[in-house]
Design a protein around this motif. Structure first.
Motif, short mmCIF file in Angstrom:
data_model
loop_
_atom_site.label_atom_id
_atom_site.label_comp_id
_atom_site.label_asym_id
_atom_site.label_seq_id
_atom_site.Cartn_x
_atom_site.Cartn_y
_atom_site.Cartn_z
N ILE A 160 -3.43 25.99 -19.15
CA ILE A 160 -4.78 25.45 -18.92
C ILE A 160 -4.77 24.16 -18.09
O ILE A 160 -5.72 23.89 -17.36
CB ILE A 160 -5.54 25.25 -20.26
N ALA A 161 -3.71 23.37 -18.18
CA ALA A 161 -3.68 22.09 -17.46
C ALA A 161 -3.91 22.25 -15.95
O ALA A 161 -4.72 21.50 -15.38
CB ALA A 161 -2.38 21.34 -17.75
N GLU A 166 -7.59 21.54 -11.26
CA GLU A 166 -8.36 22.03 -10.12
C GLU A 166 -9.85 21.80 -10.31
O GLU A 166 -10.55 21.41 -9.37
CB GLU A 166 -8.06 23.51 -9.87
N VAL A 167 -10.36 22.02 -11.51
CA VAL A 167 -11.78 21.77 -11.78
C VAL A 167 -12.08 20.28 -11.55
O VAL A 167 -13.08 19.94 -10.92
CB VAL A 167 -12.18 22.20 -13.21
N SER A 187 -0.36 25.52 -28.57
CA SER A 187 0.97 25.95 -28.12
C SER A 187 1.26 25.29 -26.77
O SER A 187 0.34 25.03 -25.98
CB SER A 187 1.04 27.47 -27.99
N ARG A 188 2.51 25.01 -26.50
CA ARG A 188 2.89 24.41 -25.23
C ARG A 188 2.58 25.38 -24.09
O ARG A 188 2.17 24.98 -23.01
CB ARG A 188 4.37 24.03 -25.25
N PHE A 206 -14.25 27.32 -28.86
CA PHE A 206 -12.85 26.90 -28.88
C PHE A 206 -12.56 26.32 -27.50
O PHE A 206 -13.01 26.87 -26.49
CB PHE A 206 -11.91 28.08 -29.13
N ALA A 207 -11.80 25.24 -27.43
CA ALA A 207 -11.45 24.65 -26.15
C ALA A 207 -10.15 23.86 -26.27
O ALA A 207 -9.88 23.26 -27.32
CB ALA A 207 -12.56 23.72 -25.68
N TYR A 208 -9.38 23.88 -25.21
CA TYR A 208 -8.22 23.00 -25.12
C TYR A 208 -8.70 21.69 -24.53
O TYR A 208 -9.44 21.69 -23.54
CB TYR A 208 -7.12 23.61 -24.24
#
Length: 173
Positions: A127-128, A133-134, A120-121, A80-82
């Protein structure tokens, strides 16, 4: 397909009842896309089939996330990933992706299947900044290989500090 799409900064949305579906071969080339995928991404089936799934990759997405995704899938596991994607128009859209390897009768990975739902918002807002940062870490190196390695270290340390796994982090948001 050569692309020079510029991100617009505009976010587009799809309905919570809709699912974006695609299937790729082992090299990440699209072999199936559903109508929702085509409508949201703004491409026709002809433009998509045979192209790399990365045709919808947004430049804000760190390569590290895709490294984790591909390593997990090639290991025969689901993930699973955003993901922040970019439409042909340059607009972007967020998804919660559930990607699974497709196996043959002998258990060999032969393709990949992805279902994407509206996230979900709250999850996107959480996560944003991690992805930002990554990406900053990746971009701070002299070449892509070093950047990817540094991004993977950063994400790994971030996840370790949370005392969780990548999947658990994603599903907890």
């Amino acid at each position: 397909m050569a692309r020079s799409i510029v991100p617009t900064g505009r976010e587009i949305f799809f309905e919570p009842s809709e699912i974006i579906v695609s299937k790729t071969d082992l090299k990440g080339r699209l072999i199936y896309v559903n109508d929702v995928f085509m409508r949201i991404a703004g491409y026709s089936e002809r433009e998509l089939l045979g192209e790399q799934h990365s045709i919808i990759r947004h430049p804000d997405m760190p390569r590290t996330v895709f490294k984790v995704l591909w390593e997990t899938l090639h290991g025969g596991q689901e993930i699973f990933a955003y993901v922040k994607n970019m439409a042909k128009s340059g607009d972007h859209y967020w998804v919660l992706a559930h990607v699974t390897p497709s196996l043959d009768a002998s258990g060999n990975v032969i393709a990949f299947h992805s279902n994407r739902r509206v996230p979900s918002r709250k999850a996107v807002d959480a996560i944003a900044p991690v992805y930002d940062e990554v990406l900053r870490v990746e971009d701070g190196h002299r070449n892509a290989k070093e950047g990817l390695a540094a991004g993977a270290r950063y994400l790994g340390n971030f996840i370790k500090a949370k005392k969780t796994s990548y999947d658990e982090l994603v599903l907890s948001l």
